[in-house]
Design a protein around this motif. Structure first.
Motif, mmCIF file in Angstrom:
data_model
loop_
_atom_site.group_PDB
_atom_site.id
_atom_site.type_symbol
_atom_site.label_atom_id
_atom_site.label_comp_id
_atom_site.label_asym_id
_atom_site.label_seq_id
_atom_site.Cartn_x
_atom_site.Cartn_y
_atom_site.Cartn_z
ATOM 1 N N PRO A 219 0.824 -1.225 0.000
ATOM 2 C CA PRO A 219 0.000 0.000 0.000
ATOM 3 C C PRO A 219 0.851 1.266 0.000
ATOM 4 O O PRO A 219 1.999 1.278 0.451
ATOM 5 N N THR A 220 0.251 2.330 -0.497
ATOM 6 C CA THR A 220 0.852 3.657 -0.466
ATOM 7 C C THR A 220 -0.060 4.582 0.329
ATOM 8 O O THR A 220 -1.197 4.219 0.677
ATOM 9 N N ASP A 221 0.419 5.791 0.597
ATOM 10 C CA ASP A 221 -0.447 6.750 1.266
ATOM 11 C C ASP A 221 -1.695 7.014 0.415
ATOM 12 O O ASP A 221 -2.801 7.158 0.949
ATOM 13 N N ALA A 222 -1.532 7.041 -0.914
ATOM 14 C CA ALA A 222 -2.685 7.273 -1.789
ATOM 15 C C ALA A 222 -3.685 6.121 -1.722
ATOM 16 O O ALA A 222 -4.904 6.342 -1.663
ATOM 17 N N SER A 223 -3.190 4.880 -1.715
ATOM 18 C CA SER A 223 -4.120 3.742 -1.659
ATOM 19 C C SER A 223 -4.800 3.662 -0.292
ATOM 20 O O SER A 223 -5.968 3.296 -0.190
ATOM 21 N N PHE A 224 -4.060 4.005 0.767
ATOM 22 C CA PHE A 224 -4.686 4.090 2.092
ATOM 23 C C PHE A 224 -5.827 5.105 2.068
ATOM 24 O O PHE A 224 -6.931 4.841 2.560
ATOM 25 N N MET A 225 -5.567 6.275 1.497
ATOM 26 C CA MET A 225 -6.574 7.340 1.525
ATOM 27 C C MET A 225 -7.799 6.980 0.692
ATOM 28 O O MET A 225 -8.929 7.371 1.028
#
Length: 395
Positions: A66-72
């Motif tokens: 995961p990335t911060d974008a996918s988390f968001m």
């Protein structure tokens, strides 16, 4: 010691609908990834929800690594859904994404970096109540069903970081060994080494009483608190299981005994490192994965400074005449042999890295003090450079 409730056994996933019914859940989010959404583990979970009259929505856009974008993206889905419970079916990426979604949906006015580990984020303590989360692991590596940690790539800085709080650990982990039968052999090998490294680092982290300064309030006590008598028990037992069953689990996909035990070992190691922590090796892995998020590999696990666990880790090491200073090289040799026997990639060069990458890898490792400070000895930039250079080729 903080740990999720765990229920283990073949077929326990079928009980998830009853568990949610017993919790009084009315509107549930089931999180998974695109590949798993078509496979039996998710289908079994959904069948149980339907059978028990649980209304649910599926979020299958979890990103592996995961990335911060996918988390968001998952967080926005959770906020809009106004869920009163969560089910995560998948590996560590799915479970960690679900933890983050639960946290920020429960704290909708918080900025994303509020709970992210310092120094990248603010590292604020979690003071809001979260919704129940049931985790159903489908791999035998991360132990995320037991931990209060959610790891992701922070793309702006190209570094792996995470959220660490006892408050985000799952309410219940359903550890179903039937799901391990769907894993290819190489996935079993790589995830098995994840278990080995988690347990080894937990056991060799600096002792809890050597951490300083003491937190001024228990709520700020870190989830990763150093090796301790309870975590040590779980870590050592996980190492013994890995030594006995990992090769069998990799070589024979129908060996349900071996794969079941590796599924348990992942949970045991999770209980250990979820409270003691990991250190240098995992910091290095985080940098490697952030630099190349498609490939999740470990460098030479012997790069962690370790002491007397060689005999516990792998059978056959004769330590009767060994000196203390021999422990590191002996363990390195045993681990290198283990890696070779399971046909793991021959070092960082085999997965596309070169010596030209070393300065950037060192630069990415240095800020990860949350874990590197748990290592049993400090590391200079020169130490880290030598570590990466040695890890370019293993055999």
């Amino acid at each position: 010691m903080a740990v999720s409730n765990i229920r283990y056994g073949a077929g326990v996933t079928k009980e998830v609908g009853m568990d949610l019914q017993n919790m009084g859940a009315k509107n549930v989010c089931l999180m998974t990834d695109k590949n798993l959404s078509r496979l039996p583990p998710v289908q079994v979970a959904m069948d149980s929800l339907v059978k028990n009259g649980i209304h649910f929505q599926v979020y299958d856009n979890v990103r592996v690594e995961p990335t911060d974008a996918s988390f968001m993206d998952a967080i926005e889905f959770a906020k809009k859904g106004a869920f009163d419970a969560y089910v995560a079916v998948g590996g560590g990426s799915t479970m960690d994404t679900c933890k983050a979604a639960n946290l920020y949906a429960s704290s909708p006015n918080s900025d994303f970096l509020d709970y992210v580990n310092a120094p990248i984020g603010k590292g604020k303590p979690v003071c809001v109540p979260l919704k129940p989360l049931i985790a159903v692991p489908t791999t035998s590596g991360t132990g995320s069903e037991t931990t209060g940690v959610a790891i992701f790539d922070y793309e702006h800085l190209k570094v792996k970081t995470g959220i660490a709080s006892r408050a985000i650990k799952p309410t219940l982990g359903l550890v179903d060994p039937l799901h391990t039968l769907h894993m290819p052999g190489q996935v079993v090998a790589n995830s098995g080494f994840d278990v080995l490294c988690h347990a080894l680092e937990s056991y060799t982290a600096i002792p809890y009483h050597m951490r300083s300064p003491c937190p001024s309030n228990p709520i700020t006590r870190p989830a990763y608190q150093g090796s301790n008598p309870i975590s040590d028990l779980w870590a050592v037992h996980a190492l013994r299981i890995v030594a006995k069953y990992l090769k069998r689990a990799v070589r024979n996909p129908d060996d349900i005994e071996a794969r079941s035990n590796m599924h348990l070992a992942s949970t045991f190691a999770g209980i250990g490192f979820g409270n003691a922590g990991v250190h240098l090796e995992m910091a290095v892995v985080h940098v490697l994965c952030a630099a190349d998020p498609v490939t999740e590999r470990h460098p030479d696990p012997a790069s962690s400074a370790v002491s007397t666990v060689s005999a516990l880790c792998l059978p056959g090491a004769d330590i009767r005449s060994a000196r203390t200073q021999d422990a590191g090289p002996m363990l390195a040799d045993r681990l290198r042999k283990f890696l070779f026997e399971l046909d793991v990639d021959d070092g960082l060069a085999a997965i596309g890295y070169s010596k030209a990458d070393i300065p950037a890898l060192v630069k990415g490792t240095l800020p990860q003090e949350r874990v590197t400070k748990l290592a049993p000895r400090p590391q200079s930039e020169e130490d880290l450079s030598a570590l990466f250079e040695a890890a370019m080729k293993l055999y």
